[in-house]
Design a protein around this motif. Structure first.
Motif, PDB file in Angstrom:
ATOM      1  N   MET A 159      55.277 -27.846 -44.161  1.00  0.00           N
ATOM      2  CA  MET A 159      54.049 -27.165 -43.725  1.00  0.00           C
ATOM      3  C   MET A 159      53.575 -26.174 -44.767  1.00  0.00           C
ATOM      4  SD  MET A 159      54.431 -26.593 -39.612  1.00  0.00           S
ATOM      5  CE  MET A 159      56.098 -25.935 -39.572  1.00  0.00           C
ATOM      6  N   ARG A 160      54.525 -25.464 -45.390  1.00  0.00           N
ATOM      7  CA  ARG A 160      54.153 -24.474 -46.409  1.00  0.00           C
ATOM      8  C   ARG A 160      53.500 -25.162 -47.606  1.00  0.00           C
ATOM      9  NH1 ARG A 160      56.330 -19.313 -47.212  1.00  0.00           N
ATOM     10  NH2 ARG A 160      54.984 -18.199 -48.678  1.00  0.00           N
ATOM     11  N   ALA A 161      53.930 -26.394 -47.900  1.00  0.00           N
ATOM     12  CA  ALA A 161      53.358 -27.132 -49.031  1.00  0.00           C
ATOM     13  C   ALA A 161      51.952 -27.640 -48.746  1.00  0.00           C
ATOM     14  CB  ALA A 161      54.276 -28.295 -49.404  1.00  0.00           C
ATOM     15  N   HIS A 162      51.588 -27.708 -47.461  1.00  0.00           N
ATOM     16  CA  HIS A 162      50.254 -28.206 -47.079  1.00  0.00           C
ATOM     17  C   HIS A 162      49.634 -27.232 -46.082  1.00  0.00           C
ATOM     18  CE1 HIS A 162      51.253 -32.016 -49.047  1.00  0.00           C
ATOM     19  NE2 HIS A 162      52.422 -31.972 -48.394  1.00  0.00           N
ATOM     20  N   PRO A 163      49.327 -26.010 -46.504  1.00  0.00           N
ATOM     21  CA  PRO A 163      48.914 -24.974 -45.547  1.00  0.00           C
ATOM     22  C   PRO A 163      47.596 -25.271 -44.840  1.00  0.00           C
ATOM     23  CG  PRO A 163      48.581 -24.239 -47.815  1.00  0.00           C
ATOM     24  CD  PRO A 163      49.359 -25.504 -47.892  1.00  0.00           C
ATOM     25  N   THR A 164      46.740 -26.080 -45.418  1.00  0.00           N
ATOM     26  CA  THR A 164      45.452 -26.352 -44.759  1.00  0.00           C
ATOM     27  C   THR A 164      45.583 -27.343 -43.615  1.00  0.00           C
ATOM     28  OG1 THR A 164      44.951 -28.091 -46.376  1.00  0.00           O
ATOM     29  CG2 THR A 164      44.171 -25.859 -46.872  1.00  0.00           C
ATOM     30  N   ARG A 165      46.718 -28.005 -43.505  1.00  0.00           N
ATOM     31  CA  ARG A 165      46.889 -28.993 -42.437  1.00  0.00           C
ATOM     32  C   ARG A 165      47.300 -28.352 -41.114  1.00  0.00           C
ATOM     33  NH1 ARG A 165      50.565 -33.676 -45.400  1.00  0.00           N
ATOM     34  NH2 ARG A 165      49.032 -34.269 -46.997  1.00  0.00           N
ATOM     35  N   PHE A 166      47.944 -27.199 -41.173  1.00  0.00           N
ATOM     36  CA  PHE A 166      48.631 -26.681 -39.999  1.00  0.00           C
ATOM     37  C   PHE A 166      48.081 -25.323 -39.596  1.00  0.00           C
ATOM     38  CE2 PHE A 166      51.520 -29.339 -42.435  1.00  0.00           C
ATOM     39  CZ  PHE A 166      51.951 -30.248 -41.474  1.00  0.00           C
ATOM     40  N   ALA A 167      48.090 -25.073 -38.297  1.00  0.00           N
ATOM     41  CA  ALA A 167      47.670 -23.780 -37.764  1.00  0.00           C
ATOM     42  C   ALA A 167      48.521 -23.465 -36.543  1.00  0.00           C
ATOM     43  CB  ALA A 167      46.198 -23.791 -37.388  1.00  0.00           C
ATOM     44  N   VAL A 168      48.724 -22.170 -36.314  1.00  0.00           N
ATOM     45  CA  VAL A 168      49.429 -21.750 -35.109  1.00  0.00           C
ATOM     46  C   VAL A 168      48.703 -22.295 -33.884  1.00  0.00           C
ATOM     47  CG1 VAL A 168      50.103 -19.756 -33.735  1.00  0.00           C
ATOM     48  CG2 VAL A 168      50.336 -19.687 -36.219  1.00  0.00           C
ATOM     49  N   GLY A 169      49.450 -22.878 -32.976  1.00  0.00           N
ATOM     50  CA  GLY A 169      48.881 -23.506 -31.793  1.00  0.00           C
ATOM     51  C   GLY A 169      48.878 -25.022 -31.860  1.00  0.00           C
ATOM     52  N   ASP A 170      49.047 -25.590 -33.071  1.00  0.00           N
ATOM     53  CA  ASP A 170      49.098 -27.041 -33.212  1.00  0.00           C
ATOM     54  C   ASP A 170      50.387 -27.602 -32.606  1.00  0.00           C
ATOM     55  OD1 ASP A 170      46.714 -27.117 -34.574  1.00  0.00           O
ATOM     56  OD2 ASP A 170      47.637 -27.188 -36.568  1.00  0.00           O
ATOM     57  N   THR A 171      50.310 -28.832 -32.115  1.00  0.00           N
ATOM     58  CA  THR A 171      51.495 -29.579 -31.703  1.00  0.00           C
ATOM     59  C   THR A 171      51.716 -30.698 -32.706  1.00  0.00           C
ATOM     60  OG1 THR A 171      51.216 -29.085 -29.362  1.00  0.00           O
ATOM     61  CG2 THR A 171      52.546 -30.999 -29.926  1.00  0.00           C
ATOM     62  N   VAL A 172      52.919 -30.739 -33.279  1.00  0.00           N
ATOM     63  CA  VAL A 172      53.274 -31.739 -34.282  1.00  0.00           C
ATOM     64  C   VAL A 172      54.227 -32.750 -33.657  1.00  0.00           C
ATOM     65  CG1 VAL A 172      54.337 -32.138 -36.532  1.00  0.00           C
ATOM     66  CG2 VAL A 172      53.011 -30.065 -36.134  1.00  0.00           C
ATOM     67  N   THR A 173      53.974 -34.022 -33.897  1.00  0.00           N
ATOM     68  CA  THR A 173      54.918 -35.075 -33.528  1.00  0.00           C
ATOM     69  C   THR A 173      55.404 -35.750 -34.802  1.00  0.00           C
ATOM     70  OG1 THR A 173      53.086 -36.650 -33.233  1.00  0.00           O
ATOM     71  CG2 THR A 173      53.873 -35.485 -31.276  1.00  0.00           C
ATOM     72  N   GLY A 174      56.659 -36.218 -34.805  1.00  0.00           N
ATOM     73  CA  GLY A 174      57.201 -36.823 -36.015  1.00  0.00           C
ATOM     74  C   GLY A 174      58.251 -37.873 -35.713  1.00  0.00           C
ATOM     75  N   GLN A 175      58.440 -38.807 -36.694  1.00  0.00           N
ATOM     76  CA  GLN A 175      59.359 -39.940 -36.516  1.00  0.00           C
ATOM     77  C   GLN A 175      59.806 -40.419 -37.896  1.00  0.00           C
ATOM     78  OE1 GLN A 175      57.433 -43.333 -34.729  1.00  0.00           O
ATOM     79  NE2 GLN A 175      59.350 -44.192 -33.970  1.00  0.00           N
ATOM     80  N   PHE A 176      61.100 -40.792 -38.020  1.00  0.00           N
ATOM     81  CA  PHE A 176      61.608 -41.318 -39.283  1.00  0.00           C
ATOM     82  C   PHE A 176      61.448 -42.838 -39.351  1.00  0.00           C
ATOM     83  CE2 PHE A 176      63.866 -37.258 -39.343  1.00  0.00           C
ATOM     84  CZ  PHE A 176      63.736 -36.892 -40.676  1.00  0.00           C
ATOM     85  N   TRP A 177      61.021 -43.295 -40.518  1.00  0.00           N
ATOM     86  CA  TRP A 177      60.980 -44.723 -40.860  1.00  0.00           C
ATOM     87  C   TRP A 177      61.885 -44.935 -42.059  1.00  0.00           C
ATOM     88  CZ3 TRP A 177      59.896 -46.739 -45.611  1.00  0.00           C
ATOM     89  CH2 TRP A 177      59.707 -48.119 -45.704  1.00  0.00           C
ATOM     90  N   SER A 178      62.608 -46.069 -42.093  1.00  0.00           N
ATOM     91  CA  SER A 178      63.417 -46.375 -43.278  1.00  0.00           C
ATOM     92  C   SER A 178      63.518 -47.878 -43.465  1.00  0.00           C
ATOM     93  CB  SER A 178      64.813 -45.765 -43.152  1.00  0.00           C
ATOM     94  OG  SER A 178      65.502 -46.319 -42.045  1.00  0.00           O
ATOM     95  N   ARG A 179      63.981 -48.268 -44.669  1.00  0.00           N
ATOM     96  CA  ARG A 179      64.153 -49.681 -44.990  1.00  0.00           C
ATOM     97  C   ARG A 179      65.374 -50.261 -44.280  1.00  0.00           C
ATOM     98  NH1 ARG A 179      59.743 -52.177 -46.831  1.00  0.00           N
ATOM     99  NH2 ARG A 179      58.769 -51.030 -48.568  1.00  0.00           N
ATOM    100  N   ASP A 180      65.201 -51.516 -43.780  1.00  0.00           N
ATOM    101  CA  ASP A 180      66.307 -52.284 -43.201  1.00  0.00           C
ATOM    102  C   ASP A 180      66.143 -53.716 -43.702  1.00  0.00           C
ATOM    103  OD1 ASP A 180      68.231 -53.560 -41.740  1.00  0.00           O
ATOM    104  OD2 ASP A 180      67.598 -52.787 -39.794  1.00  0.00           O
ATOM    105  N   PRO A 181      66.714 -54.040 -44.890  1.00  0.00           N
ATOM    106  CA  PRO A 181      66.438 -55.348 -45.522  1.00  0.00           C
ATOM    107  C   PRO A 181      66.778 -56.551 -44.654  1.00  0.00           C
ATOM    108  CG  PRO A 181      67.502 -53.852 -47.058  1.00  0.00           C
ATOM    109  CD  PRO A 181      67.568 -53.196 -45.716  1.00  0.00           C
ATOM    110  N   ALA A 182      67.753 -56.423 -43.733  1.00  0.00           N
ATOM    111  CA  ALA A 182      68.150 -57.568 -42.917  1.00  0.00           C
ATOM    112  C   ALA A 182      67.291 -57.734 -41.674  1.00  0.00           C
ATOM    113  CB  ALA A 182      69.619 -57.439 -42.520  1.00  0.00           C
ATOM    114  N   ASP A 183      66.409 -56.763 -41.406  1.00  0.00           N
ATOM    115  CA  ASP A 183      65.524 -56.854 -40.238  1.00  0.00           C
ATOM    116  C   ASP A 183      64.339 -57.754 -40.572  1.00  0.00           C
ATOM    117  OD1 ASP A 183      64.547 -55.543 -37.565  1.00  0.00           O
ATOM    118  OD2 ASP A 183      62.842 -55.395 -38.953  1.00  0.00           O
ATOM    119  N   PRO A 184      63.847 -58.561 -39.609  1.00  0.00           N
ATOM    120  CA  PRO A 184      62.693 -59.431 -39.901  1.00  0.00           C
ATOM    121  C   PRO A 184      61.499 -58.660 -40.464  1.00  0.00           C
ATOM    122  CG  PRO A 184      63.669 -60.020 -37.803  1.00  0.00           C
ATOM    123  CD  PRO A 184      64.352 -58.769 -38.248  1.00  0.00           C
ATOM    124  N   PHE A 185      61.308 -57.405 -40.029  1.00  0.00           N
ATOM    125  CA  PHE A 185      60.177 -56.603 -40.530  1.00  0.00           C
ATOM    126  C   PHE A 185      60.618 -55.620 -41.626  1.00  0.00           C
ATOM    127  CE2 PHE A 185      59.134 -57.797 -36.183  1.00  0.00           C
ATOM    128  CZ  PHE A 185      57.846 -58.283 -36.309  1.00  0.00           C
TER     129      PHE A 185
END
Length: 740
Positions: free
Chosen positions: A700-726
């Motif tokens: 957030m500190r690296a992107h101060p214009t994106r965030f403001a007090v009162g915002d709700t942030v949602t987040g999720q990790f994505w990673s590579r899985d070479p053996a998965d069809p996708f």
């Protein structure tokens, strides 16, 4: 007023001219006249009238004879007649010192006023008197040594105020009285129970000055904390006086904004809004060589702190004290100047913009004496503020302290709510802090005789009743709502003003034409209102209950209110109103305010995608989200395939649950992503020993214009899985509200 009281006052007063508003009550104050440098009024026994402390002790620029600290107890309430008894030794003990000032405040939070005597020339520590409270009202024990005052100082003044905004009264003392080498003022922080710690670092940026006379604590730069203004009787290298700005936590820094002064002989000053523009101005008095008078703060409307001396007043006296109070009850601060020059005291009338004219010689009794201090307080509960003066120096034959009874207009003006400061966000769990600035008819050494309270409701669901304002009348002229509920006013027939008519609930609500306005009410009762220009009348009945809390006078003209959660964390809104009552009984109740509550808890949601090895990546988080700290909120995922690259996707647009590459996308578009991450784990082979982690506060500190007090942030990790069809692995998701 009863007949006994009236006859007693008549006997005390001399023959008076009709225009004389302040009448000397001869011989009212008992005790042996001594050299007195300070006076303070306070209701020490909470019986409903104001008692008087006096600071006695001889010496101008070096210590003279020490004298007993003085407490005179007002007998108006118990006896019905304005009179005082000298109970100094009985209530304070035998305590002698070179006292120069007395300040009061409830330092241990028990609801009873305590007192501190400022002693000069390093002859004694400050004397801190703790009120016995309910067990023995108005009797004191001197507890300096056990409460942090173990070093003798040379103090001529101080004030209590909550300089670190933690809900208790701290202390600032000056420490270089006349004849003392240059030093810095001293800051003592209160632990909440009335024990103080001297903290040199809080004033380390202050220049050293000699001849420190008065200490004032007020918000001079309008940033909602308590700043320090100190007046001196020496040029101190051309920087006569102190203006030190608070960083919000009680540490003071110097400023280049200097107070103009053409004299090194300023004995006293006061602070207050003299020109009605809602910033704090100054008024200085001194020897006749100084062109004394008002000094304007240029913060309003310029936005920049700075000071300009206004027209000098024609006063050739050796003046030693000033009090601000509206003695003509026209809504601005007039002044009384206490003179050492053996002349009557001088009163100046404010024209409303800080321009002062002499009130005339006959407005106060012609008494010649050497005044060193004064205070303003309603001693006989008649709604008029009286004057008390303290005498010293000069001729000892004139050292009798005095009371001037005010026979002028009764104070009928309510306190003025200058502004409020509310939190940027309101976490659902509470507590919630609101601050207010209030101006009334008196502002003297930080005292304004205004008591504050608040009523509030934590609303868990919204109850709404509708009223249509039509050309023919009100659709629902008598409605009932629970405390904290809403009446939604809709104007069909042009813009309207709803005016409540039950004093002190007399605020107005504007309803735009072809629009609506919500009216929220807090205190149970029946509220009558009228609608203008239509002329219709209605009532709103409020049922249920509200919670009442006391407001803390934080110093200056600031008040602090702390609202506790009464809903068990299920609240949706805080609805509150503030009430301010002055010594004359005038009460202001603010229009109710509704603040939405935000759930600041961290939570996980959604379903992770099982990876090709049968492991389920699991998101985790520790710490507190903050838009400004840069560290402290760790977001990670475990049970991740080893040695794989990944990303943390996040969004400010909310949560979803959409099919995505064989799993579930849990965050709504548009989405942002972190820099590429590595899962680590085992250096070879394939297993679920990998994990991800990042400090999202740094993101957030690296992107101060994106965030403001009162915002709700949602987040999720994505990673590579070479053996998965996708070739995709997905964790579950995190939800966090940015409450700071």
């Amino acid at each position: 007023m009863d007949l006994t009281h009236a006859l007693a006052l008549l006997a005390l007063a001399p023959s008076l001219a009709p225009a004389q508003q302040f009448q000397h009550l001869v011989g009212l104050l008992p005790g042996t006249p001594r050299w007195t440098e300070g006076v303070e009024a306070a209701d020490v026994d909470r019986d409903g009238d104001l008692d008087l402390f006096f600071a006695d002790g001889e010496g101008f620029n070096a210590a003279g004879v020490k004298r007993q600290n003085v407490l005179l107890v007002n007998q108006f309430v118990p006896n019905g007649t304005l009179s005082f008894t000298d109970e100094s030794v009985a209530r304070l003990g035998t305590r002698v010192s070179n006292a120069k000032a007395v300040i009061t405040g409830d330092v241990n939070g028990d609801g009873w006023v305590d007192a501190l005597v400022c002693n000069a020339w390093d002859t004694d520590v400050p004397f801190l008197y703790i009120n016995h409270g309910a067990s023995n009202p108005g009797f004191f024990t001197m507890e300096s040594a056990t409460r942090g005052f173990t070093t003798a100082v040379s103090s001529g003044g101080g004030q209590f105020a909550d300089i670190d905004d933690d809900g208790d009264l701290d202390l600032v003392l000056n420490d270089a009285y006349l004849g003392t080498a240059a030093r810095r003022p001293r800051v003592y922080f209160n632990d909440g129970a009335g024990a103080f710690t001297y903290t040199a670092a809080a004033m380390v940026a202050a220049p050293t000055k000699t001849a420190q006379m008065e200490t004032h604590l007020a918000d001079i730069d309008n940033d909602w904390d308590i700043d320090f203004i100190g007046f001196t009787r020496a040029a101190n290298g051309g920087t006569n006086h102190y203006v030190l700005l608070n960083n919000g936590s009680g540490t003071f820094a110097t400023t280049t904004n200097m107070i103009p002064s053409n004299s090194g002989a300023t004995y006293a000053g006061e602070v207050g809004d003299l020109d009605g523009d809602s910033d704090i101005d100054l008024f200085l008095v001194s020897l006749s060589s100084f062109a004394e008078g008002a000094i304007r703060n240029n913060l309003a409307p310029s936005g920049t702190l700075g000071f300009t001396a206004l027209t000098a007043l024609a006063d050739s006296n050796d003046d030693n004290e000033i009090c601000l109070f509206d003695w003509d009850i026209d809504g601005d601060y007039d002044v009384i100047v206490g003179s050492l020059s053996n002349t009557r005291e001088t009163l100046w009338t404010n024209g409303g913009s800080g321009n002062f004219t002499h009130a005339g010689a006959t407005i106060i009794s012609a008494v010649s004496d050497p005044t060193l201090d004064a205070t303003v307080a309603d001693l006989d509960n008649d709604g008029r503020y009286d004057i008390v003066t303290a005498q010293g120096e000069g001729s000892s034959a004139q050292w009798a302290n005095k009371v001037y009874r005010n026979t002028g207009p009764i104070d009928t003006r309510k306190p003025v709510l200058v502004g409020t400061k509310e939190p940027a966000t309101m976490p659902a769990a509470g507590p919630w802090k609101v601050r207010a600035k209030v101006r009334d008819q008196v502002f003297d050494n930080g005292l304004n005789w205004v008591a504050a309270s608040a009523r509030y409701v934590v609303r868990t669901q919204t109850a709404v009743e509708s009223v249509l304002i039509t050309a023919s009348g009100l659709s629902n002229a008598a409605v009932t709502i629970p405390a904290g509920g809403i009446v939604r006013m809709t104007a069909v027939a042009g813009a309207q003003t709803v005016r409540f008519t039950n004093a002190p609930y007399d605020h107005t609500v504007a309803v735009p034409g072809a629009g609506m306005a919500d009216v929220a009410l807090v205190a149970p009762g029946v509220y009558a209102y009228t609608v203008q220009p239509s002329g219709f009348n209605g009532t709103i009945t409020v049922t249920g209950s509200a919670t009442t809390v006391a407001g803390q006078h934080s110093g200056g003209q600031l008040y602090r209110f702390l609202f506790a959660d009464t809903s068990g964390g299920t609240g949706k809104a805080l609805v509150y109103e503030l009430a301010f009552k002055d010594a004359a009984g005038n009460t202001l109740v603010s229009a109710p305010r509704t603040l939405s509550l935000t759930d600041c808890s961290l939570s996980t949601y959604c379903t992770a995608k099982t990876n090709s090895l049968g492991c389920v990546p699991s998101i985790l988080m520790t710490g507190t989200p903050s838009t400004v700290s840069g560290t402290g909120f760790q977001v990670g995922a475990t049970s991740v395939l080893n040695q794989k690259s990944g990303l943390f996707f996040y969004s400010l647009s909310g949560a979803v649950a959409q099919p995505f590459q064989g799993g579930t996308m849990c965050i709504a578009a548009p989405r942002q992503r972190s820099a590429i991450l590595s899962s680590g784990g085992a250096a070879s082979g394939n297993d679920c020993s990998g994990s991800f982690g990042l400090d999202f506060n740094a993101e957030m500190r690296a992107h101060p214009t994106r965030f403001a007090v009162g915002d709700t942030v949602t987040g999720q990790f994505w990673s590579r899985d070479p053996a998965d069809p996708f070739q995709t692995s997905l964790s579950d998701a995190v939800r966090a509200c940015l409450c700071q």
